[in-house]
Write a protein that holds these residues in place. Structure first.
Motif, PDB file in Angstrom:
ATOM      1  N   VAL A 124       6.209  28.886  82.069  1.00  0.00           N
ATOM      2  CA  VAL A 124       5.522  27.925  82.938  1.00  0.00           C
ATOM      3  C   VAL A 124       6.595  27.007  83.669  1.00  0.00           C
ATOM      4  O   VAL A 124       7.585  26.591  82.844  1.00  0.00           O
ATOM      5  CB  VAL A 124       4.527  27.012  82.148  1.00  0.00           C
ATOM      6  N   SER A 125       6.468  26.949  84.884  1.00  0.00           N
ATOM      7  CA  SER A 125       7.261  26.046  85.666  1.00  0.00           C
ATOM      8  C   SER A 125       6.735  25.359  86.936  1.00  0.00           C
ATOM      9  O   SER A 125       5.880  26.073  87.227  1.00  0.00           O
ATOM     10  CB  SER A 125       8.743  26.330  86.036  1.00  0.00           C
ATOM     11  N   PRO A 126       6.629  24.039  87.119  1.00  0.00           N
ATOM     12  CA  PRO A 126       6.095  23.618  88.142  1.00  0.00           C
ATOM     13  C   PRO A 126       6.498  23.942  89.470  1.00  0.00           C
ATOM     14  O   PRO A 126       7.682  24.516  89.862  1.00  0.00           O
ATOM     15  CB  PRO A 126       6.441  22.230  88.067  1.00  0.00           C
ATOM     16  N   LYS A 127       5.680  24.129  90.638  1.00  0.00           N
ATOM     17  CA  LYS A 127       5.984  24.282  91.982  1.00  0.00           C
ATOM     18  C   LYS A 127       6.439  22.900  92.507  1.00  0.00           C
ATOM     19  O   LYS A 127       5.892  21.980  92.116  1.00  0.00           O
ATOM     20  CB  LYS A 127       4.681  24.647  92.791  1.00  0.00           C
ATOM     21  N   GLY A 128       7.410  23.167  93.370  1.00  0.00           N
ATOM     22  CA  GLY A 128       7.746  21.930  93.967  1.00  0.00           C
ATOM     23  C   GLY A 128       8.479  21.062  93.088  1.00  0.00           C
ATOM     24  O   GLY A 128       9.250  21.515  92.180  1.00  0.00           O
ATOM     25  N   ASN A 129       8.670  19.781  93.099  1.00  0.00           N
ATOM     26  CA  ASN A 129       9.305  19.110  92.306  1.00  0.00           C
ATOM     27  C   ASN A 129       8.063  18.002  91.681  1.00  0.00           C
ATOM     28  O   ASN A 129       8.454  16.710  91.670  1.00  0.00           O
ATOM     29  CB  ASN A 129      10.261  18.112  93.127  1.00  0.00           C
TER      30      ASN A 129
ATOM     31  N   CYS B 175       8.435  26.547  78.553  1.00  0.00           N
ATOM     32  CA  CYS B 175       7.990  25.871  79.823  1.00  0.00           C
ATOM     33  C   CYS B 175       9.188  25.128  80.374  1.00  0.00           C
ATOM     34  O   CYS B 175       9.975  24.352  79.618  1.00  0.00           O
ATOM     35  CB  CYS B 175       7.040  24.627  79.265  1.00  0.00           C
ATOM     36  N   VAL B 176       9.525  25.052  81.556  1.00  0.00           N
ATOM     37  CA  VAL B 176      10.943  24.464  82.188  1.00  0.00           C
ATOM     38  C   VAL B 176      10.092  23.111  83.003  1.00  0.00           C
ATOM     39  O   VAL B 176       9.335  23.270  83.824  1.00  0.00           O
ATOM     40  CB  VAL B 176      11.355  25.313  83.192  1.00  0.00           C
ATOM     41  N   VAL B 177      10.405  21.904  82.651  1.00  0.00           N
ATOM     42  CA  VAL B 177       9.965  20.687  83.282  1.00  0.00           C
ATOM     43  C   VAL B 177      11.098  19.912  83.733  1.00  0.00           C
ATOM     44  O   VAL B 177      12.203  19.606  83.328  1.00  0.00           O
ATOM     45  CB  VAL B 177       9.451  19.626  81.921  1.00  0.00           C
ATOM     46  N   GLU B 178      10.762  19.601  85.183  1.00  0.00           N
ATOM     47  CA  GLU B 178      11.712  18.789  85.896  1.00  0.00           C
ATOM     48  C   GLU B 178      11.377  17.395  85.810  1.00  0.00           C
ATOM     49  O   GLU B 178      10.214  16.911  85.647  1.00  0.00           O
ATOM     50  CB  GLU B 178      11.516  19.221  87.380  1.00  0.00           C
ATOM     51  N   MET B 179      12.428  16.414  85.360  1.00  0.00           N
ATOM     52  CA  MET B 179      12.121  15.019  85.189  1.00  0.00           C
ATOM     53  C   MET B 179      12.987  14.137  86.141  1.00  0.00           C
ATOM     54  O   MET B 179      14.112  14.396  86.069  1.00  0.00           O
ATOM     55  CB  MET B 179      12.541  14.554  83.882  1.00  0.00           C
ATOM     56  N   GLY B 180      12.228  13.567  87.165  1.00  0.00           N
ATOM     57  CA  GLY B 180      12.906  12.528  87.890  1.00  0.00           C
ATOM     58  C   GLY B 180      12.782  11.189  87.625  1.00  0.00           C
ATOM     59  O   GLY B 180      12.053  10.931  86.501  1.00  0.00           O
TER      60      GLY B 180
ATOM     61  N   GLU C  20       5.228  11.074  86.226  1.00  0.00           N
ATOM     62  CA  GLU C  20       4.318  10.649  85.474  1.00  0.00           C
ATOM     63  C   GLU C  20       3.094  11.492  85.278  1.00  0.00           C
ATOM     64  O   GLU C  20       2.244  11.619  84.494  1.00  0.00           O
ATOM     65  CB  GLU C  20       4.128   9.208  85.354  1.00  0.00           C
ATOM     66  N   LEU C  21       2.725  12.196  86.591  1.00  0.00           N
ATOM     67  CA  LEU C  21       1.731  13.023  86.667  1.00  0.00           C
ATOM     68  C   LEU C  21       2.053  14.468  86.697  1.00  0.00           C
ATOM     69  O   LEU C  21       1.397  15.289  85.961  1.00  0.00           O
ATOM     70  CB  LEU C  21       0.889  12.856  87.933  1.00  0.00           C
ATOM     71  N   GLY C  22       3.158  14.735  87.295  1.00  0.00           N
ATOM     72  CA  GLY C  22       3.691  16.247  87.333  1.00  0.00           C
ATOM     73  C   GLY C  22       4.083  16.817  86.179  1.00  0.00           C
ATOM     74  O   GLY C  22       3.834  18.085  85.706  1.00  0.00           O
ATOM     75  N   VAL C  23       4.789  15.954  85.253  1.00  0.00           N
ATOM     76  CA  VAL C  23       5.167  16.396  83.898  1.00  0.00           C
ATOM     77  C   VAL C  23       4.090  16.911  82.951  1.00  0.00           C
ATOM     78  O   VAL C  23       3.911  17.728  82.442  1.00  0.00           O
ATOM     79  CB  VAL C  23       6.260  15.594  83.275  1.00  0.00           C
ATOM     80  N   PRO C  24       2.973  15.971  82.939  1.00  0.00           N
ATOM     81  CA  PRO C  24       1.868  16.339  81.972  1.00  0.00           C
ATOM     82  C   PRO C  24       1.114  17.523  82.475  1.00  0.00           C
ATOM     83  O   PRO C  24       0.590  18.492  81.844  1.00  0.00           O
ATOM     84  CB  PRO C  24       1.025  14.936  82.003  1.00  0.00           C
ATOM     85  N   LEU C  25       0.985  17.451  83.746  1.00  0.00           N
ATOM     86  CA  LEU C  25       0.269  18.694  84.353  1.00  0.00           C
ATOM     87  C   LEU C  25       0.960  20.016  84.400  1.00  0.00           C
ATOM     88  O   LEU C  25       0.181  21.089  84.023  1.00  0.00           O
ATOM     89  CB  LEU C  25       0.202  18.547  86.074  1.00  0.00           C
ATOM     90  N   THR C  26       2.235  20.083  84.205  1.00  0.00           N
ATOM     91  CA  THR C  26       3.201  21.170  83.690  1.00  0.00           C
ATOM     92  C   THR C  26       2.783  21.566  82.424  1.00  0.00           C
ATOM     93  O   THR C  26       2.368  22.689  82.122  1.00  0.00           O
ATOM     94  CB  THR C  26       4.488  20.743  83.971  1.00  0.00           C
ATOM     95  N   ILE C  27       2.917  20.646  81.510  1.00  0.00           N
ATOM     96  CA  ILE C  27       2.541  20.864  80.131  1.00  0.00           C
ATOM     97  C   ILE C  27       1.430  21.512  79.771  1.00  0.00           C
ATOM     98  O   ILE C  27       1.136  22.223  79.116  1.00  0.00           O
ATOM     99  CB  ILE C  27       2.871  19.747  79.272  1.00  0.00           C
TER     100      ILE C  27
END
Length: 462
Positions: free
Chosen positions: A129-134, A155-160, A138-145
């Motif tokens: 699992v990895s997110p589309k885009g960037n 699971c590959v998680v990008e953190m800004g 605080e919403l993108g990371v939980p939605l990826t998990i």
């Protein structure tokens, strides 16, 4: 996501269930139109749109539960803050998936490309699992998990980050087994105030690891290698020096694409990246280092890197048209990324023999360093012998070009003026578009591409 009762979700997030209990079997969504059968809809109230107005539409698309900040007509769990609640749910799920390996990635540039390269390697080994885009906040990371299930291996998680403490908060949700810091640079320095604060924030990726975690650190600045002192466990470095654990040797560019020997403690193997620019090498090495840490062979890593394609738009997209090359790198801009793009432009134009055109918009979020940063990029463009520097609402680049410099500067007030001016582009030329996201230069790139194709069509008809 694993199946859970709505009542259990309410307990986890500290909310109150309104409506009859039901089993939730699918992930969470921000868009009502994307909801799938058995899913959760997040009713976020934004500046312009209130998600509560779309709960009915979400249920029409298959959602069976919504997280809301007040009661609605459909089944919902009412919480004080939907964003905080979804973070709690993702934290719970991460702890339940004990066999899942989570890899967190941060850095001032290259996060999305590294994420996509690493995901390409890992998909060859198992469900990833990895997110589309960037989606790195605080919403993108939980939605990826929350996309992960019992079958997910990686699971590959990008953190800004926009503030000190942001990455620590995201890391607490993701519980990463491997933490990657790519590079510390001046991107967003206007928000942080200093490069030291940026470095401190990026280091939260490493200080959040437990002793069994693995820290992967780039050798491309003075701050990132020093983060090894924050971790008591295993540290892997990547770079282009002999001291790096994972490194690139015998580097060369062919048609602007890096070719090199990937060297790991296990062995070495040839890599031919499909991405454009020498600045892609650190991204590939970071992905390779993470894959090596997970026990994947050097040959497998090299093969996957050599076939990996990018799904993210407007990041060094190379459009090879008839007698024209367009580099659409308009997604974002920082001084380091701008310099890398200009170097790629210079290399490609030298290879092809045509003139080089740099259509540059503003670099945003640089604070007090904005004027000097723009001037420095102008100086670099002249040093690289870029033939044409076209500023699009960004005259600051011209300030760095001294009298007598062998470069033509064209000041355009906006995208329309730049589009009109682009008619001077000739056959064999190479054209770069680069700016911060808000400048929208990807639109100009697409318009100039259409204009070029129309021009060819008209010339053929004569």
């Amino acid at each position: 996501m694993i199946a859970m009762k709505a009542s259990q979700i309410a307990e986890i997030v500290g909310g109150e269930l309104h409506g009859p209990d039901i089993e939730v079997t699918n992930r969470a969504y921000l868009s009502s139109r994307e909801c799938q059968p058995g899913s959760i809809f997040l009713a976020i109230k934004g500046e312009k749109v209130d998600g509560h107005d779309f709960v009915g539409d979400a249920f029409a698309h298959g959602a069976v539960l919504s997280l809301t900040s007040h009661p609605v007509d459909e089944r919902c769990v009412v919480v004080e803050d939907v964003t905080v609640a979804i973070g709690k749910l993702a934290t719970y799920l991460r702890r339940e998936l004990k066999n899942l390996k989570v890899i967190g990635i941060t850095g001032s540039q290259g996060k999305t490309t590294t994420k996509e390269l690493l995901a390409s390697i890992l998909r060859e080994q198992g469900e990833t699992v990895s997110p589309k885009g960037n989606n790195n906040n605080e919403l993108g990371v939980p939605l990826t998990i929350l996309q992960c299930t019992e079958q997910t291996r990686f699971c590959v998680v990008e953190m800004g980050a926009r503030h000190v403490g942001d990455i620590a908060s995201l890391a607490a949700i993701a519980g990463q087994d491997i933490g990657i810091v790519l590079k510390v640079a001046a991107a967003h320095i206007g928000e942080f105030g200093s490069i030291e604060k940026i470095a401190s924030t990026k280091s939260e990726m490493i200080s959040s690891l437990n002793e069994n975690g693995i820290a992967i650190l780039g050798q491309y600045d003075q701050w990132t290698p020093a983060m090894s002192s924050l971790h008591k466990g295993r540290v892997i470095t990547f770079g282009e020096t002999s001291s790096a654990t994972v490194r690139a040797a015998d580097i060369e560019l062919r048609d602007g694409r890096p070719h090199f020997e990937l060297v790991t403690p296990e062995g070495r193997s040839a890599v031919a990246l499909r991405q454009v620019g020498a600045h892609q090498i650190p991204n590939a090495l970071a992905a390779a280092a993470a894959a090596h840490a997970l026990g994947i062979s050097t040959d497998q890593i090299a093969a996957a890197l050599s076939t990996a394609e990018m799904g993210a738009k407007w990041r060094m997209e190379l459009h090879t048209l008839e007698d024209l090359v367009i580099i659409n790198d308009a997604y974002n801009a920082s001084p380091d990324a701008m310099a890398a793009a200009l170097q790629t432009l210079a290399h490609l134009s030298q290879e092809r023999g045509g003139q080089s055109w740099a259509f540059l918009g503003n670099m945003r979020e640089l604070g007090d360093s904005t004027d000097e940063a723009h001037a420095e990029i102008g100086r670099l463009a002249a040093e690289l012998r870029i033939d044409h520097l076209v500023t699009v609402g960004a005259d600051g680049y011209a300030a760095g070009v001294g009298a007598g410099a062998d470069i033509e500067i064209h000041r355009c007030a906006d995208r329309q003026e730049a589009l009109d001016f682009s008619r001077h582009i000739n056959r064999g030329d190479v054209v770069l578009f680069k700016a911060s996201r808000s400048d929208g230069l990807e639109v100009l790139a697409e318009e100039i591409e259409e204009q070029w194709l129309e021009r060819l069509k008209n010339e053929e008809g004569k």
